[in-house]
Scaffold this motif. Structure first.
Motif, PDB file in Angstrom:
ATOM      1  N   VAL A 140       0.873  -1.107  -0.489  1.00  0.00           N
ATOM      2  CA  VAL A 140       0.306   0.128   0.301  1.00  0.00           C
ATOM      3  C   VAL A 140       0.752   1.403   0.432  1.00  0.00           C
ATOM      4  CG1 VAL A 140      -2.019  -0.812   1.106  1.00  0.00           C
ATOM      5  CG2 VAL A 140      -0.357   0.017   2.514  1.00  0.00           C
ATOM      6  N   GLY A 141       0.077   1.921  -0.603  1.00  0.00           N
ATOM      7  CA  GLY A 141       1.374   3.037  -0.656  1.00  0.00           C
ATOM      8  C   GLY A 141       0.360   4.125   0.030  1.00  0.00           C
ATOM      9  N   LEU A 142       1.363   5.306   1.063  1.00  0.00           N
ATOM     10  CA  LEU A 142       0.670   6.428   1.804  1.00  0.00           C
ATOM     11  C   LEU A 142       1.739   7.266   2.131  1.00  0.00           C
ATOM     12  CD1 LEU A 142       0.182   5.013   6.045  1.00  0.00           C
ATOM     13  CD2 LEU A 142       1.058   3.657   3.726  1.00  0.00           C
ATOM     14  N   SER A 143       1.122   8.318   2.820  1.00  0.00           N
ATOM     15  CA  SER A 143       2.044   9.396   3.279  1.00  0.00           C
ATOM     16  C   SER A 143       2.845   8.562   4.730  1.00  0.00           C
ATOM     17  CB  SER A 143       1.454  10.362   4.103  1.00  0.00           C
ATOM     18  OG  SER A 143       1.805  11.725   4.248  1.00  0.00           O
ATOM     19  N   PRO A 144       3.755   9.157   5.013  1.00  0.00           N
ATOM     20  CA  PRO A 144       4.478   8.449   6.534  1.00  0.00           C
ATOM     21  C   PRO A 144       3.984   9.036   7.118  1.00  0.00           C
ATOM     22  CG  PRO A 144       6.482   8.729   4.529  1.00  0.00           C
ATOM     23  CD  PRO A 144       5.264   9.105   4.093  1.00  0.00           C
ATOM     24  N   SER A 145       3.271  10.657   7.525  1.00  0.00           N
ATOM     25  CA  SER A 145       2.908  10.983   9.368  1.00  0.00           C
ATOM     26  C   SER A 145       2.009  10.319   8.769  1.00  0.00           C
ATOM     27  CB  SER A 145       3.158  12.583   8.221  1.00  0.00           C
ATOM     28  OG  SER A 145       2.076  12.530   7.421  1.00  0.00           O
ATOM     29  N   ALA A 146       1.035   9.361   7.801  1.00  0.00           N
ATOM     30  CA  ALA A 146      -0.433   9.838   8.113  1.00  0.00           C
ATOM     31  C   ALA A 146      -0.701   7.576   8.981  1.00  0.00           C
ATOM     32  CB  ALA A 146      -1.199   8.534   6.535  1.00  0.00           C
ATOM     33  N   LEU A 147       0.428   7.343   9.541  1.00  0.00           N
ATOM     34  CA  LEU A 147       0.772   6.031   9.971  1.00  0.00           C
ATOM     35  C   LEU A 147       1.065   6.648  11.937  1.00  0.00           C
ATOM     36  CD1 LEU A 147       2.615   3.544   8.015  1.00  0.00           C
ATOM     37  CD2 LEU A 147       0.061   3.622   9.179  1.00  0.00           C
ATOM     38  N   LEU A 148       1.648   7.754  12.326  1.00  0.00           N
ATOM     39  CA  LEU A 148       1.972   8.036  13.096  1.00  0.00           C
ATOM     40  C   LEU A 148       0.680   7.575  14.046  1.00  0.00           C
ATOM     41  CD1 LEU A 148       4.684  11.003  12.363  1.00  0.00           C
ATOM     42  CD2 LEU A 148       5.360   8.746  12.555  1.00  0.00           C
ATOM     43  N   PRO A 149       0.312   8.378  14.255  1.00  0.00           N
ATOM     44  CA  PRO A 149      -1.496   8.397  15.132  1.00  0.00           C
ATOM     45  C   PRO A 149      -1.303   7.029  15.544  1.00  0.00           C
ATOM     46  CG  PRO A 149      -2.009   9.733  13.800  1.00  0.00           C
ATOM     47  CD  PRO A 149      -0.152   8.830  13.236  1.00  0.00           C
ATOM     48  N   VAL A 150      -1.969   6.113  14.787  1.00  0.00           N
ATOM     49  CA  VAL A 150      -2.368   5.362  14.400  1.00  0.00           C
ATOM     50  C   VAL A 150      -1.171   3.935  14.846  1.00  0.00           C
ATOM     51  CG1 VAL A 150      -3.046   2.647  13.261  1.00  0.00           C
ATOM     52  CG2 VAL A 150      -3.263   5.053  12.649  1.00  0.00           C
ATOM     53  N   LEU A 151       0.411   3.785  14.345  1.00  0.00           N
ATOM     54  CA  LEU A 151       0.831   2.989  14.650  1.00  0.00           C
ATOM     55  C   LEU A 151       2.590   3.858  16.418  1.00  0.00           C
ATOM     56  CD1 LEU A 151       3.058   1.583  11.526  1.00  0.00           C
ATOM     57  CD2 LEU A 151       1.014   0.679  13.436  1.00  0.00           C
ATOM     58  N   GLN A 152       1.575   5.030  15.905  1.00  0.00           N
ATOM     59  CA  GLN A 152       3.064   5.303  17.395  1.00  0.00           C
ATOM     60  C   GLN A 152       4.212   5.138  17.783  1.00  0.00           C
ATOM     61  OE1 GLN A 152       0.227   4.986  21.239  1.00  0.00           O
ATOM     62  NE2 GLN A 152      -0.950   7.121  20.387  1.00  0.00           N
ATOM     63  N   PRO A 153       4.629   5.174  16.301  1.00  0.00           N
ATOM     64  CA  PRO A 153       6.201   4.643  16.737  1.00  0.00           C
ATOM     65  C   PRO A 153       7.100   5.764  17.411  1.00  0.00           C
ATOM     66  CG  PRO A 153       5.622   5.615  14.540  1.00  0.00           C
ATOM     67  CD  PRO A 153       4.378   5.744  14.911  1.00  0.00           C
ATOM     68  N   GLN A 154       7.976   4.811  18.225  1.00  0.00           N
ATOM     69  CA  GLN A 154       9.681   5.475  18.425  1.00  0.00           C
ATOM     70  C   GLN A 154      10.144   5.692  17.053  1.00  0.00           C
ATOM     71  OE1 GLN A 154      11.097   3.816  22.005  1.00  0.00           O
ATOM     72  NE2 GLN A 154      13.401   4.684  21.501  1.00  0.00           N
ATOM     73  N   LEU A 155      10.775   6.708  16.943  1.00  0.00           N
ATOM     74  CA  LEU A 155      11.554   7.170  15.917  1.00  0.00           C
ATOM     75  C   LEU A 155      13.212   6.913  16.250  1.00  0.00           C
ATOM     76  CD1 LEU A 155      10.218  10.470  14.727  1.00  0.00           C
ATOM     77  CD2 LEU A 155       9.540   8.090  13.471  1.00  0.00           C
ATOM     78  N   VAL A 156      13.113   5.873  15.233  1.00  0.00           N
ATOM     79  CA  VAL A 156      15.123   5.867  15.661  1.00  0.00           C
ATOM     80  C   VAL A 156      16.537   5.936  14.906  1.00  0.00           C
ATOM     81  CG1 VAL A 156      14.455   4.409  17.166  1.00  0.00           C
ATOM     82  CG2 VAL A 156      13.978   3.087  15.284  1.00  0.00           C
ATOM     83  N   ASP A 157      17.488   5.773  14.726  1.00  0.00           N
ATOM     84  CA  ASP A 157      18.446   6.300  13.648  1.00  0.00           C
ATOM     85  C   ASP A 157      19.424   5.269  13.986  1.00  0.00           C
ATOM     86  OD1 ASP A 157      20.316   7.346  12.115  1.00  0.00           O
ATOM     87  OD2 ASP A 157      20.858   9.381  13.193  1.00  0.00           O
ATOM     88  N   VAL A 158      19.172   3.992  13.049  1.00  0.00           N
ATOM     89  CA  VAL A 158      19.317   2.678  13.157  1.00  0.00           C
ATOM     90  C   VAL A 158      19.563   2.358  11.661  1.00  0.00           C
ATOM     91  CG1 VAL A 158      18.741   2.033  15.723  1.00  0.00           C
ATOM     92  CG2 VAL A 158      17.382   1.649  13.653  1.00  0.00           C
ATOM     93  N   ALA A 159      19.754   3.028  10.764  1.00  0.00           N
ATOM     94  CA  ALA A 159      19.905   2.529   9.473  1.00  0.00           C
ATOM     95  C   ALA A 159      21.191   1.979   8.876  1.00  0.00           C
ATOM     96  CB  ALA A 159      19.357   3.079   8.170  1.00  0.00           C
ATOM     97  N   ASN A 160      22.170   1.036   7.850  1.00  0.00           N
ATOM     98  CA  ASN A 160      22.893   0.794   7.413  1.00  0.00           C
ATOM     99  C   ASN A 160      22.454   0.429   6.258  1.00  0.00           C
ATOM    100  OD1 ASN A 160      24.787   0.388  10.465  1.00  0.00           O
ATOM    101  ND2 ASN A 160      24.419  -1.341  10.336  1.00  0.00           N
ATOM    102  N   PRO A 161      23.147   1.780   4.837  1.00  0.00           N
ATOM    103  CA  PRO A 161      23.015   1.221   4.196  1.00  0.00           C
ATOM    104  C   PRO A 161      23.061  -0.222   3.437  1.00  0.00           C
ATOM    105  CG  PRO A 161      24.460   3.098   4.565  1.00  0.00           C
ATOM    106  CD  PRO A 161      24.109   2.364   5.969  1.00  0.00           C
ATOM    107  N   HIS A 162      22.919  -1.209   2.660  1.00  0.00           N
ATOM    108  CA  HIS A 162      23.246  -1.851   1.629  1.00  0.00           C
ATOM    109  C   HIS A 162      24.625  -2.494   1.589  1.00  0.00           C
ATOM    110  CE1 HIS A 162      19.601  -4.899   2.381  1.00  0.00           C
ATOM    111  NE2 HIS A 162      19.275  -4.257   1.561  1.00  0.00           N
ATOM    112  N   GLU A 163      25.571  -3.478   1.400  1.00  0.00           N
ATOM    113  CA  GLU A 163      27.111  -3.611   0.864  1.00  0.00           C
ATOM    114  C   GLU A 163      26.727  -3.616   0.295  1.00  0.00           C
ATOM    115  OE1 GLU A 163      29.649  -3.160   3.146  1.00  0.00           O
ATOM    116  OE2 GLU A 163      28.245  -2.462   4.807  1.00  0.00           O
ATOM    117  N   ALA A 164      27.182  -3.029  -0.858  1.00  0.00           N
ATOM    118  CA  ALA A 164      26.969  -3.250  -1.971  1.00  0.00           C
ATOM    119  C   ALA A 164      27.994  -4.301  -3.083  1.00  0.00           C
ATOM    120  CB  ALA A 164      27.661  -2.111  -2.943  1.00  0.00           C
TER     121      ALA A 164
END
Length: 164
Positions: A140-164
């Motif tokens: 499903v395509g949607l605006s990321p901010s639309a999920l905030l009230p539903v999921l109430q996620p904790q925002l984190v900075d844990v991304a590692n780019p894929h190794e090529a």
């Protein structure tokens, strides 16, 4: 491309219940194809295809992480930011038990168990994200901010780019 009608899954029911606008995107599911395959078939950037990962902490308590398709989760950073000692992926069987979804079709919406949700904060910078709709071969395509009230996620900075 699949011509079948989009399914009404638990995830779709949650979107409808909260009146969140979304678009349906069916594609031909490929075993182990992952976000690279769905983004290729749908013609959208893999960075905008968000994977739903079910992990567990040292007490075997499940949690959900939403991550860009072209990135990996740093479980060490996630554990630190989530205040846990250790976090690792669940087996597909355990993930299925917690969510009610098959791996490859896992949505953070409408899961069997209520679990804490952690969202990579850079997802919010996307204009549109593509999230699993609760069935293999269905996003499903949607605006990321639309999920905030539903999921109430904790925002984190844990991304590692894929190794090529």
């Amino acid at each position: 491309m699949s011509q079948e009608k989009a399914p009404v899954t638990a995830a779709i029911r949650v979107l409808r219940q909260h009146k969140i606008a979304y678009t349906e995107h069916l594609y031909d599911y490929v075993e182990r194809g992952g976000t690279a395959e769905s983004s290729r078939q749908l013609g959208v950037p893999e960075h905008a295809v968000i994977k739903t990962l079910v992990l567990e902490d040292e007490a075997k308590k499940p949690l959900i992480v939403l991550m860009h398709g072209d990135c990996e989760v740093s479980t060490r950073n996630l554990a630190r930011q989530a205040g846990r000692k250790h976090i690792e992926p669940c087996t597909p069987e355990v993930a299925n038990k917690h969510t009610g979804y098959l791996v490859g079709g896992t949505s953070p919406l409408g899961t069997k168990k209520v679990m804490p949700v952690f969202m990579e904060k850079s997802i919010l910078a996307l204009e549109r994200m593509y999230l699993n709709g609760g069935k293999r071969g269905f996003l499903v395509g949607l605006s990321p901010s639309a999920l905030l009230p539903v999921l109430q996620p904790q925002l984190v900075d844990v991304a590692n780019p894929h190794e090529a």
